[in-house]
Design an enzyme around this catalytic site. Sequence first.
Site, PDB file in Angstrom:
ATOM      1  N   LYS A  31       0.826  -1.222   0.000  1.00 26.84           N
ATOM      2  CA  LYS A  31       0.000   0.000   0.000  1.00 26.84           C
ATOM      3  C   LYS A  31       0.854   1.262   0.000  1.00 26.84           C
ATOM      4  O   LYS A  31       0.480   2.260  -0.609  1.00 26.84           O
ATOM      5  CB  LYS A  31      -0.953   0.001   1.186  1.00 26.84           C
ATOM      6  CG  LYS A  31      -0.250  -0.146   2.496  1.00 26.84           C
ATOM      7  CD  LYS A  31      -1.167  -0.563   3.604  1.00 26.84           C
ATOM      8  CE  LYS A  31      -0.373  -1.166   4.719  1.00 26.84           C
ATOM      9  NZ  LYS A  31      -0.335  -2.574   4.777  1.00 26.84           N
ATOM     10  N   GLU A  50      -5.023  -6.499  -4.678  1.00 29.73           N
ATOM     11  CA  GLU A  50      -6.175  -6.682  -3.771  1.00 29.73           C
ATOM     12  C   GLU A  50      -5.769  -6.636  -2.296  1.00 29.73           C
ATOM     13  O   GLU A  50      -6.473  -6.049  -1.455  1.00 29.73           O
ATOM     14  CB  GLU A  50      -6.855  -8.027  -4.082  1.00 29.73           C
ATOM     15  CG  GLU A  50      -8.116  -8.295  -3.299  1.00 29.73           C
ATOM     16  CD  GLU A  50      -9.209  -7.277  -3.572  1.00 29.73           C
ATOM     17  OE1 GLU A  50      -9.747  -7.258  -4.688  1.00 29.73           O
ATOM     18  OE2 GLU A  50      -9.527  -6.487  -2.661  1.00 29.73           O
ATOM     19  N   ASP A  80      -1.333   4.330   7.965  1.00 31.27           N
ATOM     20  CA  ASP A  80      -1.647   3.070   7.265  1.00 31.27           C
ATOM     21  C   ASP A  80      -3.041   3.176   6.632  1.00 31.27           C
ATOM     22  O   ASP A  80      -3.226   2.884   5.444  1.00 31.27           O
ATOM     23  CB  ASP A  80      -1.571   1.919   8.281  1.00 31.27           C
ATOM     24  CG  ASP A  80      -2.027   0.597   7.700  1.00 31.27           C
ATOM     25  OD1 ASP A  80      -1.251  -0.019   6.951  1.00 31.27           O
ATOM     26  OD2 ASP A  80      -3.177   0.183   7.967  1.00 31.27           O
ATOM     27  N   LYS A 106      -4.401   3.399   2.479  1.00 28.49           N
ATOM     28  CA  LYS A 106      -5.481   2.576   1.927  1.00 28.49           C
ATOM     29  C   LYS A 106      -6.585   3.459   1.336  1.00 28.49           C
ATOM     30  O   LYS A 106      -7.166   3.151   0.308  1.00 28.49           O
ATOM     31  CB  LYS A 106      -6.025   1.649   3.012  1.00 28.49           C
ATOM     32  CG  LYS A 106      -4.986   0.601   3.459  1.00 28.49           C
ATOM     33  CD  LYS A 106      -5.378  -0.105   4.746  1.00 28.49           C
ATOM     34  CE  LYS A 106      -4.332  -1.113   5.180  1.00 28.49           C
ATOM     35  NZ  LYS A 106      -4.524  -1.616   6.542  1.00 28.49           N
TER      36      LYS A 106
HETATM   37  P1  NAP Z   1       7.656  -8.803   6.559  1.00 30.99           P
HETATM   38  O1  NAP Z   1       7.161  -9.872   7.435  1.00 30.99           O
HETATM   39  O2  NAP Z   1       8.502  -7.726   7.142  1.00 30.99           O
HETATM   40  O3  NAP Z   1       8.451  -9.489   5.359  1.00 30.99           O
HETATM   41  C1  NAP Z   1       9.203  -8.788   4.422  1.00 30.99           C
HETATM   42  C2  NAP Z   1      10.007  -9.774   3.594  1.00 30.99           C
HETATM   43  O4  NAP Z   1      10.625  -9.062   2.542  1.00 30.99           O
HETATM   44  C3  NAP Z   1      11.127 -10.482   4.368  1.00 30.99           C
HETATM   45  O5  NAP Z   1      11.204 -11.818   3.971  1.00 30.99           O
HETATM   46  C4  NAP Z   1      12.379  -9.721   3.932  1.00 30.99           C
HETATM   47  O6  NAP Z   1      13.558 -10.531   3.876  1.00 30.99           O
HETATM   48  C5  NAP Z   1      12.017  -9.321   2.522  1.00 30.99           C
HETATM   49  N1  NAP Z   1      12.706  -8.094   2.119  1.00 30.99           N
HETATM   50  C6  NAP Z   1      12.535  -6.854   2.632  1.00 30.99           C
HETATM   51  N2  NAP Z   1      13.358  -5.987   2.001  1.00 30.99           N
HETATM   52  C7  NAP Z   1      14.040  -6.691   1.091  1.00 30.99           C
HETATM   53  C8  NAP Z   1      15.041  -6.356   0.145  1.00 30.99           C
HETATM   54  N3  NAP Z   1      15.503  -5.120   0.008  1.00 30.99           N
HETATM   55  N4  NAP Z   1      15.539  -7.346  -0.647  1.00 30.99           N
HETATM   56  C9  NAP Z   1      15.081  -8.595  -0.519  1.00 30.99           C
HETATM   57  N5  NAP Z   1      14.141  -8.981   0.362  1.00 30.99           N
HETATM   58  C10 NAP Z   1      13.623  -8.033   1.156  1.00 30.99           C
HETATM   59  O7  NAP Z   1       6.439  -8.043   5.828  1.00 30.99           O
HETATM   60  P2  NAP Z   1       4.920  -8.557   5.672  1.00 30.99           P
HETATM   61  O8  NAP Z   1       4.164  -8.282   6.931  1.00 30.99           O
HETATM   62  O9  NAP Z   1       4.921  -9.917   5.104  1.00 30.99           O
HETATM   63  O10 NAP Z   1       4.367  -7.493   4.602  1.00 30.99           O
HETATM   64  C11 NAP Z   1       4.695  -7.595   3.231  1.00 30.99           C
HETATM   65  C12 NAP Z   1       3.819  -6.618   2.437  1.00 30.99           C
HETATM   66  O11 NAP Z   1       2.447  -6.944   2.607  1.00 30.99           O
HETATM   67  C13 NAP Z   1       3.942  -5.163   2.862  1.00 30.99           C
HETATM   68  O12 NAP Z   1       3.834  -4.330   1.735  1.00 30.99           O
HETATM   69  C14 NAP Z   1       2.741  -4.949   3.783  1.00 30.99           C
HETATM   70  O13 NAP Z   1       2.311  -3.614   3.837  1.00 30.99           O
HETATM   71  C15 NAP Z   1       1.720  -5.814   3.063  1.00 30.99           C
HETATM   72  N6  NAP Z   1       0.630  -6.272   3.918  1.00 30.99           N
HETATM   73  C16 NAP Z   1       0.906  -6.942   5.052  1.00 30.99           C
HETATM   74  C17 NAP Z   1      -0.148  -7.411   5.842  1.00 30.99           C
HETATM   75  C18 NAP Z   1       0.129  -8.171   7.110  1.00 30.99           C
HETATM   76  O14 NAP Z   1      -0.833  -8.577   7.760  1.00 30.99           O
HETATM   77  N7  NAP Z   1       1.384  -8.412   7.484  1.00 30.99           N
HETATM   78  C19 NAP Z   1      -1.473  -7.154   5.448  1.00 30.99           C
HETATM   79  C20 NAP Z   1      -1.720  -6.472   4.252  1.00 30.99           C
HETATM   80  C21 NAP Z   1      -0.661  -6.033   3.490  1.00 30.99           C
HETATM   81  P3  NAP Z   1      14.248 -11.120   5.208  1.00 30.99           P
HETATM   82  O15 NAP Z   1      13.269 -12.128   5.725  1.00 30.99           O
HETATM   83  O16 NAP Z   1      15.502 -11.728   4.736  1.00 30.99           O
HETATM   84  O17 NAP Z   1      14.418  -9.948   6.123  1.00 30.99           O
HETATM   85  N1  HSE Z   2      -1.060  -2.820  10.274  1.00 34.11           N
HETATM   86  C1  HSE Z   2      -2.242  -3.073   9.519  1.00 34.11           C
HETATM   87  C2  HSE Z   2      -3.458  -3.143  10.431  1.00 34.11           C
HETATM   88  C3  HSE Z   2      -2.187  -4.366   8.746  1.00 34.11           C
HETATM   89  O1  HSE Z   2      -3.330  -3.121  11.668  1.00 34.11           O
HETATM   90  O2  HSE Z   2      -4.553  -3.208   9.901  1.00 34.11           O
HETATM   91  C4  HSE Z   2      -1.609  -4.234   7.374  1.00 34.11           C
HETATM   92  O3  HSE Z   2      -2.394  -3.420   6.559  1.00 34.11           O
END
Ligand code: NAP
Ligand code: HSE
Length: 429
Positions: free
Chosen positions: A107, A131, A203, A207
């Site tokens: 986002k 999505e 955040d 959105k």
């Molecule tokens: P996360 O747990 O912090 O995972 C990020 C991953 O990306 C890690 O595996 C990291 O590698 C890798 N990474 C980061 N920078 C990198 C780089 N420069 N080169 C290569 N690899 C890199 O994040 P997440 O919570 O999964 O979120 C991912 C995306 O989904 C974000 O855009 C977030 O806003 C979105 N999102 C998340 C959620 C949620 O519930 N978490 C919900 C909706 C949307 P390492 O493991 O080696 O550090």
């Molecule tokens: N940090 C967000 C939330 C999740 O609390 O809804 C990712 O969008």
Amino acid sequence: MEQGKTIRAALLGAGTVGGGVYKLANLLKEDIFQKTGARLEIDKVLVRDRSKKREGIPSEILTDRWEEIRDDDGIEIVIELMGGIHPALDYIQEALHCGKQVVTANKDLLAQYGAQLFEAAQERHCDLHFEASVAGAIPIIRPLRQSLAAAELTEVMGIVNGTTNYILTKMSEEGMGYGEALKLATRLGYAESDPTADVEGYDAGRKLAIMASIAFNSRVTFPQVYTEGITKITAEDIRYAKEFGYVVKLIGMTRLTDEGIEVKVHPMLIPDQHPLASVRDSFNAVFVHGKACDDAMFMGRGAGEMPTASAVMGDVIDCMRNLLHGSCGKIGCGCYLNLPVKPIEETVSRFFLRIQVTDRPGALANIAGILGNNGVSIEQVVQKKSHNGVAELVIITDNVRERYFNDALRILEGMSVIQEISGYIRVYG
Ligand code: NAP
Ligand code: HSE
């Protein structure tokens, strides 16, 4: 259509969502084949640290070199789940330039660089799906772009941040203070170690920028969104709101008006009978209104490993179908208008206002006079019993242009009879 084909994909990121996507893609292998007529193979996963153990992901498919994915012509879908602006922006643009389809949940990136990304996708007739970037598992991007394309949308409002909804629910239902509720949200993994983006409304603001751009066919970027978080909400605000028949929620709202687009995130008193009032804990919900469709509401899990992964995989399956039918890139940017975004001061709201006043004759009349002289009409007012000569006034105003309300506040702040303006919150309706 090429039956039995294998479509190769690469994951950028193997954290919470990336790990979930890899698991789900394996779990649903046969299902995906039945649904699309092709097999999906995720055979490269980009991470920062290759030495870190990744549950369920074979170490031989991990790489820390983006070029390995970019230059592999056999990889047709890139699933970006790294987050942040750089290097995600460059990687997605490069993938699109190479003619790869892109799915992302990012986002931050879309809310700031959506126009550039769509331009790159359009140049090569590629899919750019996102999505999961808004409200996790809840289908809202596809409904806004497709199902509601003829709905003549005029308003999108919702609870699109799970962390703050959880905190406000605990404050409201269990009488917790803000700090205690935030600690609990952090312990349960809802809030990040740095919860600023959640609690300050950034955040949700990102959105909203994404949803407003689609709903009103005009690009809105995150810096244009007015954001106000929940850090100043107190247990007293919540208690008085209840007395008036409201609950306090962090609401993201965008409206199409004759003077432009309103787009804002702030705490709001919602009538306890409104459908959004019953959205509790870490759940999200989006409420839309259109001249043609009337009201519709979408509710579900806005975050977390599997809910978010399910939205990402839905996009991946869509890309597979488009690849097999030669229909990639059929939905472009859609921002064919260039509407202004209204400054917050020019928007109209009702307000809940809490003031500590020296308990002396004429105080209430003075305050009502200042409000009235500035065009602020009072809808309801309650004076609480005074303690040590200080009485608390709780006021709900009628709709007023925010500029006028702010003018009145500035004058009230300078009045000797006023001890403190304890807070004000916008009121729905
Ligand atoms: P996360 O747990 O912090 O995972 C990020 C991953 O990306 C890690 O595996 C990291 O590698 C890798 N990474 C980061 N920078 C990198 C780089 N420069 N080169 C290569 N690899 C890199 O994040 P997440 O919570 O999964 O979120 C991912 C995306 O989904 C974000 O855009 C977030 O806003 C979105 N999102 C998340 C959620 C949620 O519930 N978490 C919900 C909706 C949307 P390492 O493991 O080696 O550090
Ligand atoms: N940090 C967000 C939330 C999740 O609390 O809804 C990712 O969008």
